[in-house]
Design a protein around this motif. Structure first.
Motif, PDB file in Angstrom:
ATOM      1  N   PRO A   1      12.604  14.725   0.703  1.00 43.08           N
ATOM      2  CA  PRO A   1      12.598  14.641   2.165  1.00 43.08           C
ATOM      3  C   PRO A   1      11.328  13.963   2.681  1.00 43.08           C
ATOM      4  N   THR A   2      11.464  13.187   3.743  1.00 43.52           N
ATOM      5  CA  THR A   2      10.328  12.477   4.324  1.00 43.52           C
ATOM      6  C   THR A   2      10.216  12.794   5.806  1.00 43.52           C
ATOM      7  N   ALA A   3       9.011  12.577   6.316  1.00 40.77           N
ATOM      8  CA  ALA A   3       8.756  12.735   7.749  1.00 40.77           C
ATOM      9  C   ALA A   3       7.688  11.744   8.159  1.00 40.77           C
TER      10      ALA A   3
ATOM     11  N   VAL B   1       7.919  18.353  -2.514  1.00 42.63           N
ATOM     12  CA  VAL B   1       8.910  18.926  -1.594  1.00 42.63           C
ATOM     13  C   VAL B   1       9.033  18.134  -0.300  1.00 42.63           C
ATOM     14  N   GLN B   2       8.017  17.336   0.019  1.00 40.54           N
ATOM     15  CA  GLN B   2       8.148  16.413   1.137  1.00 40.54           C
ATOM     16  C   GLN B   2       7.035  15.383   1.079  1.00 40.54           C
ATOM     17  N   VAL B   3       7.316  14.231   1.681  1.00 36.93           N
ATOM     18  CA  VAL B   3       6.343  13.161   1.819  1.00 36.93           C
ATOM     19  C   VAL B   3       6.196  12.875   3.303  1.00 36.93           C
ATOM     20  N   ILE B   4       4.964  12.865   3.778  1.00 39.79           N
ATOM     21  CA  ILE B   4       4.672  12.650   5.191  1.00 39.79           C
ATOM     22  C   ILE B   4       3.807  11.407   5.323  1.00 39.79           C
ATOM     23  N   SER B   5       4.178  10.525   6.240  1.00 41.90           N
ATOM     24  CA  SER B   5       3.390   9.326   6.500  1.00 41.90           C
ATOM     25  C   SER B   5       2.988   9.274   7.967  1.00 41.90           C
ATOM     26  N   ASN B   6       1.799   8.739   8.199  1.00 39.49           N
ATOM     27  CA  ASN B   6       1.377   8.494   9.577  1.00 39.49           C
ATOM     28  C   ASN B   6       1.785   7.105  10.049  1.00 39.49           C
ATOM     29  N   ARG B   7       2.426   6.332   9.149  1.00 41.01           N
ATOM     30  CA  ARG B   7       2.879   4.991   9.499  1.00 41.01           C
ATOM     31  C   ARG B   7       4.383   4.896   9.251  1.00 41.01           C
ATOM     32  N   PRO B   8       5.154   4.540  10.273  1.00 42.05           N
ATOM     33  CA  PRO B   8       6.615   4.565  10.155  1.00 42.05           C
ATOM     34  C   PRO B   8       7.172   3.643   9.083  1.00 42.05           C
TER      35      PRO B   8
END
Length: 222
Positions: free
Chosen positions: A57-59, A36-43
């Protein structure tokens, strides 16, 4: 189970090869789940492009923008709260999570680590395995707790070390094995077969005395 796919939030830091394996398994129907979403700590993590191409969706929660780990995790939690999920999946997420964060998601937070834990926790596992002269290397999936790479083990896949292996050649074979192991274990969770109870892992109604073992070709050894 509700009958709907299990909702996964995947946390990444890099190219997202395990994310790709998870997305492919979801699309093929072999993993009854939805990212449902992918989150990264690196842009600039490559996995963000993979997710976007799949319509996920990404963040980005850039850890460098926060003065401390607590502030970063507050922002990370806010993003997780914005898109509710059933399971948080660490897939090459290169940040150590605090005990408070692990406790908040206890039993709903999984990680894959490129070694046969408890051997070689932390970084540079392939170099360390070769330096130690081990005959087998591999990967482990575990529930995340306060201990770094020390949570209860669920399953492992064993990869023979070959003569002439370098860290790069060994890493490539271990990574290919990870792509089989992680979707399998996530499938167990999505099917309601896997749970963490206290410090013990319950699979198919039985307590695991040791992690489930897979051979390099993907077959279970037990």
């Amino acid at each position: 189970m509700t009958g709907r796919p299990t909702r996964l939030a995947v946390l990444i830091s890099g190219r997202g090869s395990n994310l790709d394996a998870i997305l492919r398994a979801c699309a093929a129907g072999t993993l009854p789940a939805q990212v449902v979403q992918v989150i990264s700590n690196r842009p600039h993590a490559g996995g963000l492009e993979l997710a976007a191409a799949a319509g996920v969706p990404t963040a980005v929660i850039d850890h460098r923008r926060f003065p401390d780990r607590s502030g970063f995790e507050q922002a990370l939690q806010a993003q997780l709260d914005a898109v509710p999920c059933d399971l948080v999946v660490l897939a090459g997420f290169m940040r150590v999570l605090t005990a408070d964060f692990a406790a908040r998601h206890r039993g709903r937070l999984l990680n894959i680590h490129p070694s046969l834990l408890p051997d070689f926790p932390g970084l540079h596992t392939h170099e360390r395995a070769l330096a130690a002269g081990v005959a087998e290397h591999g990967a482990s999936v575990h529930f995340v707790t306060a201990a770094v790479d020390g949570g209860p083990l669920i399953a492992q896949i064993r990869v023979p070390v070959q003569a002439g292996d370098t860290p790069d050649t060994l890493a490539a074979r271990v990574l290919a094995a990870e792509h089989r192991l992680y979707p399998t274990v996530l499938g167990w969770y999505a099917q309601g077969r896997l749970a963490l109870v206290g410090e013990r892992v319950l699979l198919d109604g039985l307590w695991l005395a040791a992690p489930v073992q897979f051979a390099a070709a993907g077959e279970r050894d037990d």
